[in-house]
Scaffold this motif. Structure first.
Motif, short mmCIF file in Angstrom:
data_model
loop_
_atom_site.label_atom_id
_atom_site.label_comp_id
_atom_site.label_asym_id
_atom_site.label_seq_id
_atom_site.Cartn_x
_atom_site.Cartn_y
_atom_site.Cartn_z
N THR A 183 3.09 1.48 -9.14
CA THR A 183 2.55 2.77 -8.73
C THR A 183 1.19 2.55 -8.05
O THR A 183 0.58 1.47 -8.17
N ALA A 184 0.71 3.59 -7.36
CA ALA A 184 -0.63 3.51 -6.76
C ALA A 184 -1.68 3.27 -7.83
O ALA A 184 -2.63 2.50 -7.64
N PHE A 185 -1.53 3.91 -8.98
CA PHE A 185 -2.46 3.73 -10.11
C PHE A 185 -2.52 2.26 -10.52
O PHE A 185 -3.61 1.69 -10.71
N GLU A 186 -1.37 1.61 -10.62
CA GLU A 186 -1.35 0.21 -11.04
C GLU A 186 -1.98 -0.69 -9.99
O GLU A 186 -2.63 -1.69 -10.34
N GLU A 187 -1.85 -0.35 -8.72
CA GLU A 187 -2.51 -1.15 -7.68
C GLU A 187 -4.02 -1.07 -7.84
O GLU A 187 -4.74 -2.04 -7.59
N HIS A 188 -4.54 0.08 -8.26
CA HIS A 188 -5.98 0.21 -8.49
C HIS A 188 -6.41 -0.62 -9.70
O HIS A 188 -7.53 -1.17 -9.72
N LEU A 189 -5.56 -0.71 -10.71
CA LEU A 189 -5.89 -1.56 -11.86
C LEU A 189 -6.02 -3.02 -11.42
O LEU A 189 -6.95 -3.72 -11.83
N VAL A 190 -5.10 -3.46 -10.58
CA VAL A 190 -5.15 -4.83 -10.06
C VAL A 190 -6.42 -5.04 -9.25
O VAL A 190 -7.11 -6.07 -9.40
N GLU A 191 -6.77 -4.07 -8.40
CA GLU A 191 -8.00 -4.19 -7.62
C GLU A 191 -9.22 -4.34 -8.53
O GLU A 191 -10.09 -5.18 -8.31
N ALA A 192 -9.29 -3.49 -9.55
CA ALA A 192 -10.46 -3.51 -10.45
C ALA A 192 -10.62 -4.88 -11.09
O ALA A 192 -11.74 -5.39 -11.25
N LEU A 193 -9.51 -5.51 -11.46
CA LEU A 193 -9.57 -6.83 -12.10
C LEU A 193 -9.98 -7.93 -11.12
O LEU A 193 -10.33 -9.03 -11.54
N ASN A 194 -9.95 -7.63 -9.84
CA ASN A 194 -10.26 -8.65 -8.84
C ASN A 194 -11.62 -8.50 -8.18
O ASN A 194 -12.11 -9.46 -7.58
N TYR A 195 -12.25 -7.31 -8.23
CA TYR A 195 -13.59 -7.23 -7.65
C TYR A 195 -14.58 -6.41 -8.47
O TYR A 195 -15.75 -6.35 -8.13
N ILE A 293 -7.04 7.51 -4.36
CA ILE A 293 -5.89 7.01 -5.09
C ILE A 293 -4.81 6.45 -4.18
O ILE A 293 -4.11 5.49 -4.53
N ASP A 294 -4.65 7.00 -2.96
CA ASP A 294 -3.51 6.61 -2.13
C ASP A 294 -3.83 5.48 -1.15
O ASP A 294 -2.96 5.06 -0.39
N ASN A 295 -5.05 4.99 -1.16
CA ASN A 295 -5.45 3.94 -0.21
C ASN A 295 -5.33 2.57 -0.87
O ASN A 295 -6.32 1.95 -1.27
N VAL A 296 -4.10 2.09 -1.00
CA VAL A 296 -3.84 0.78 -1.61
C VAL A 296 -2.79 0.05 -0.79
O VAL A 296 -2.01 0.67 -0.05
N VAL A 297 -2.75 -1.26 -0.93
CA VAL A 297 -1.76 -2.09 -0.24
C VAL A 297 -1.17 -3.06 -1.25
O VAL A 297 -1.73 -3.28 -2.33
N PRO A 298 -0.02 -3.67 -0.93
CA PRO A 298 0.54 -4.69 -1.83
C PRO A 298 -0.33 -5.94 -1.87
O PRO A 298 -1.23 -6.11 -1.05
N ASP A 299 -0.03 -6.82 -2.80
CA ASP A 299 -0.88 -7.99 -3.05
C ASP A 299 -1.11 -8.85 -1.81
O ASP A 299 -2.18 -9.42 -1.63
N ARG A 300 -0.10 -8.97 -0.95
CA ARG A 300 -0.21 -9.87 0.19
C ARG A 300 -1.33 -9.47 1.15
O ARG A 300 -1.80 -10.28 1.95
N LEU A 301 -1.81 -8.21 1.07
CA LEU A 301 -2.86 -7.73 1.97
C LEU A 301 -4.17 -7.41 1.25
O LEU A 301 -5.10 -6.90 1.86
N LYS A 302 -4.24 -7.72 -0.02
CA LYS A 302 -5.40 -7.29 -0.82
C LYS A 302 -6.66 -8.14 -0.62
O LYS A 302 -7.76 -7.68 -0.88
N GLU A 303 -6.52 -9.39 -0.22
CA GLU A 303 -7.67 -10.29 -0.19
C GLU A 303 -8.80 -9.75 0.68
O GLU A 303 -9.98 -9.90 0.34
N THR A 304 -8.46 -9.15 1.82
CA THR A 304 -9.51 -8.61 2.69
C THR A 304 -10.25 -7.48 1.99
O THR A 304 -11.48 -7.36 2.08
N THR A 305 -9.49 -6.64 1.27
CA THR A 305 -10.11 -5.56 0.50
C THR A 305 -11.06 -6.12 -0.55
O THR A 305 -12.20 -5.65 -0.70
N HIS A 515 2.81 -1.26 3.81
CA HIS A 515 3.17 -0.90 2.44
C HIS A 515 4.45 -1.58 1.96
O HIS A 515 4.99 -1.21 0.92
N ARG A 516 4.87 -2.58 2.70
CA ARG A 516 6.06 -3.32 2.29
C ARG A 516 5.66 -4.75 1.94
O ARG A 516 4.91 -5.39 2.65
N ASN A 517 6.16 -5.22 0.82
CA ASN A 517 5.81 -6.56 0.34
C ASN A 517 6.84 -7.54 0.87
O ASN A 517 7.79 -7.93 0.19
N LEU A 518 6.67 -7.93 2.13
CA LEU A 518 7.67 -8.75 2.83
C LEU A 518 7.77 -10.16 2.24
O LEU A 518 6.80 -10.72 1.78
#
Length: 518
Positions: A183-195, A293-305, A515-518
């Motif tokens: 979910t978008a919520f879970e993507e934010h949890l992952v972000e928080a743990l990374n920065y 809440i809706d401004n998230v991407v899959p893991d493959r694009l998160k490093e720049t964020t 938004h696709r995890n290719l």
């Protein structure tokens, strides 16, 4: 003007009569329009961080954040219903015939609806939808082949199925991974743990949610917390708050009289996202990351964020440190040389992009010192800006303030007088867009938390026309969270890559490559 019933209603909401009268006055008089001087552009209001500076600012953040309390703040109370507007239109008009289907496609645009039904398997929620239909004895793929689209959409949107039309956007599955979807919520949890993780590995995240949705957010968090903590080696802590009823605004009729419900009570409406400044004001972290809440991407694009969040925070900490040193010097109230005062004014104008008013006389050192102290002793924010590629919404501008100064502001189109050709031209020359990517410092140079309510411009609200049960009314939104609610903050704009801005406004945005995890 107000009855005992009215006064009792005000009291129950925690709103004073004076506040109600002020709001009615705003309806009668309107809000003054912003006075734009020019758009903020690269090196003229927007900092372009050079490649060799990225590592420096990131290191500043990594070094200083070890001793700071960090927090990620996510406005997450919005319902997802607007994401599915075109699907609801289809659901309400489609008659299960080929002719009706083709007619709808012609009216709404063939690519949109074909994409939805032909690409169902590309959505992260496809597996859940298929399972929900199987439980009802239905085969999703066969029904799609037979154009049984109403049954599919009903199962997706309504309570007998996934209930996506009534859930908050944060609890919709956005991205599919190899063995699961997030979910978008879970993507934010992952972000928080990374920065946004401190030296002890703690990552704190605060969500503003509706009271009805708090439990389902917590249930989702409980299901995934351990997995994320193990994978990203940290400790998550999530807190919630609800938009306060005391920030609701009164509705009025076309004559600017209080709009009354059938039972005689006055109609109040939520004050918009600007009301969340009250929620933000109750948080005590040193550095607060704000992101929609809706401004998230899959893991493959998160490093720049991750990188640019740290870089922006480093930029904030560097400038905040200079501010604190200046404030301590000004507080000592000793003789400060003209060269140092000039240095301070230059910092205010060149780094914080605040031009002093003409009334400030340089030959009056005491007045200059007081002016500098008042300007420096404010919350500070660094706002990421992306190049404008046609997205609607607010942008960065130099704007004139009531005290005669000029400073950076994030301005929405509704805040300017578009009948003024010059103002309209300035607004249309904007080169960048605000992606709601904010880093906030809300403590002063002594470590005390600022009262953020003292830095709001109350004259930057919005009035719109609405209806209630077929009756016309006027509604008011409070100054926006990143507009008027932060109008009197020290502000720095910095360009960030466009890949850090990938909002999901409609369900079809989830089909975009980002938004696709290719």
């Amino acid at each position: 003007m107000f009855s005992e019933q009215d006064l009792s209603q005000f009291q129950s909401k925690g709103i004073s009569v004076e506040k109600i009268e002020e709001q009615i006055g705003n309806f009668k008089n309107g809000f003054p329009k912003m006075k734009l001087k020019k758009p903020a552009t690269i090196e003229d209001g927007i900092t372009k961080i050079q490649d060799d500076e990225l590592e420096i600012y990131e290191e500043v953040y990594n070094t200083h954040s070890k001793n700071l309390e960090l927090l990620k703040f996510v406005p997450a109370s919005g319902a997802a219903s607007r994401m599915f507007k075109i699907l609801y239109d289809f659901l309400n008009t489609y008659q299960d015939t080929e002719d009706e289907y083709l007619k709808f496609l012609c009216n709404k645009g063939p690519e949109t609806m074909f994409n939805f039904f032909d690409r169902l398997e590309d959505f992260a929620f496809y597996g859940d939808l298929k399972n929900a239909m199987t439980e009802e004895g239905l085969d999703l793929d066969k029904m799609a082949d037979k154009n049984k689209f109403k049954e599919i959409l009903s199962m997706l949107l309504n309570s007998k199925g996934l209930n996506y039309g009534n859930l908050p956007k944060g609890l919709l599955k956005f991205h599919r991974y190899k063995h699961y979807s997030r979910t978008a919520f879970e993507e934010h949890l992952v972000e928080a743990l990374n920065y946004a993780k401190d030296e002890a590995g703690n990552a704190n995240i605060h969500l503003t949610v509706s009271e009805d949705h708090k439990k389902i957010f917590q249930d989702r968090y409980n299901k995934t917390k351990d997995t994320f903590e193990e994978k990203y080696q940290g400790n998550l802590s999530v807190s919630y708050s609800v938009q306060k009823s005391s920030t609701d605004t009164i509705a009025v009729d076309i004559n600017n009289e209080p709009f009354r419900n059938e039972d005689g009570s006055i109609l109040f409406r939520p004050g918009g996202h600007g009301a969340l400044i009250e929620n933000l004001n109750e948080l005590k972290a040193d550095i607060i990351f704000v992101k929609n809440i809706d401004n998230v991407v899959p893991d493959r694009l998160k490093e720049t964020t991750y990188k640019f969040k740290k870089v922006l925070a480093g930029l904030l900490l560097e400038n905040q440190s200079i501010l604190f040193d200046y404030l301590k010097l000004l507080e000592e109230d000793k003789d400060i040389s003209e060269d140092i005062l000039t240095q301070m004014l230059t910092f205010l104008e060149e780094k914080l992009c605040t031009t002093h008013p003409a009334s400030l006389k340089r030959d009056n050192p005491d007045k200059v010192k007081k002016y500098l102290f008042d300007k420096f002793n404010r919350p500070i924010r660094v706002c990421g800006m992306v190049k404008n590629e046609g997205e609607p919404g607010g942008g960065p501008f130099w704007a004139r303030n009531t005290d005669g100064s000029v400073s950076l502001q994030i301005v929405e189109g509704s805040q300017i007088d578009k009948s003024d050709v010059r103002q309209k031209n300035i607004f249309e020359r904007a080169t960048h867009f605000n992606p709601v990517d904010l880093i906030c410092g809300t403590k002063d140079y002594k470590g005390n938390k600022f009262d953020l309510s003292k830095f709001i411009d109350p004259q930057t609200g919005f009035i719109s026309e609405k209806s209630n049960n077929g009756r016309d009314l006027k509604a008011m939104e409070l100054p926006g969270l990143w507009n008027g609610a932060m109008s009197d903050w020290n502000t720095i704009f910095a360009e960030v890559p466009i890949i850090t801005f990938n909002p999901v406004k409609t369900v079809f945005d989830l089909l975009r490559i980002e938004h696709r995890n290719l």
